[in-house]
Design a protein around this motif. Sequence first.
Motif, short mmCIF file in Angstrom:
data_model
loop_
_atom_site.label_atom_id
_atom_site.label_comp_id
_atom_site.label_asym_id
_atom_site.label_seq_id
_atom_site.Cartn_x
_atom_site.Cartn_y
_atom_site.Cartn_z
N ALA A 125 23.41 79.37 7.47
CA ALA A 125 24.70 79.10 8.10
C ALA A 125 24.96 77.60 8.17
N ASP A 126 23.95 76.84 8.63
CA ASP A 126 24.11 75.40 8.76
C ASP A 126 24.39 74.73 7.41
N SER A 127 23.74 75.21 6.36
CA SER A 127 23.93 74.58 5.04
C SER A 127 25.17 75.07 4.31
N ASN A 128 25.86 76.06 4.88
CA ASN A 128 27.06 76.60 4.23
C ASN A 128 28.32 76.40 5.08
N GLY A 129 28.27 75.46 5.98
CA GLY A 129 29.46 75.09 6.73
C GLY A 129 29.90 76.07 7.80
N ILE A 130 29.02 76.98 8.18
CA ILE A 130 29.35 77.91 9.27
C ILE A 130 29.23 77.13 10.57
N LYS A 131 30.27 77.13 11.37
CA LYS A 131 30.29 76.34 12.60
C LYS A 131 29.83 77.11 13.83
N LYS A 132 29.82 78.45 13.76
CA LYS A 132 29.42 79.23 14.91
C LYS A 132 28.76 80.53 14.47
N MET A 133 27.64 80.86 15.12
CA MET A 133 27.00 82.16 14.95
C MET A 133 27.08 82.86 16.30
N THR A 134 27.43 84.15 16.28
CA THR A 134 27.50 84.91 17.52
C THR A 134 26.58 86.12 17.42
N LEU A 135 26.17 86.63 18.57
CA LEU A 135 25.37 87.84 18.63
C LEU A 135 25.54 88.45 20.01
N ASN A 136 25.21 89.72 20.11
CA ASN A 136 25.20 90.44 21.38
C ASN A 136 23.79 90.96 21.61
#
Length: 181
Positions: A125-136
């Motif tokens: 995610a960090d290396s592909n420009g993802i700005k936020k990861m979410t989970l429940n």
Amino acid sequence: MIINNREYDSNRINYTIRSAIAKDAKDLSVLRVQIDGETENLDREKGEAFIDVTGFEQIIKTDTERPRNLFLVAVVDDRLVGFSRCEGIYLTRFSHKVEFGVCVLKEVWGYGIGKNLLKESISWADSNGIKKMTLNVLETNSKAIKLYKNLGFEIEGVLKRDKILSDGKFYNTVMMGRFNE
């Protein structure tokens, strides 16, 4: 999206984390049902929301083709023992984030498999420009909550009385997010 295979050696077992491929579909269908029956930490009862081989083949194909999706599997001695997914939302206003989920067979808990599936997903995610990861996560799953916090997730909210477990009681779902600024 596809990542490079990663090998791990942990407390008497060796395992590989790699991208899911079409031939994993049958094993994934069986594995998901088994894992759902081993814990109440997940959303499903054993056999609910069943995904057959064709369904998993389609998910793997989609996740391989889409740049904001990632489907990983953990393999011990040529046997799938866990998997994780990051699924992007393809609406413009949500295009900066992905939702993460993970499942690991109970017999291999404690070997860092879930943690390493998450770490690989964070790295991707960090290396592909993802700005936020979410989970429940279920409020009683304190080990998972601690792990998520240690890897940079923070509690964003709580869904109160969100699930009913086998004891007939209501439980909260904790919503967590990790930001990559």
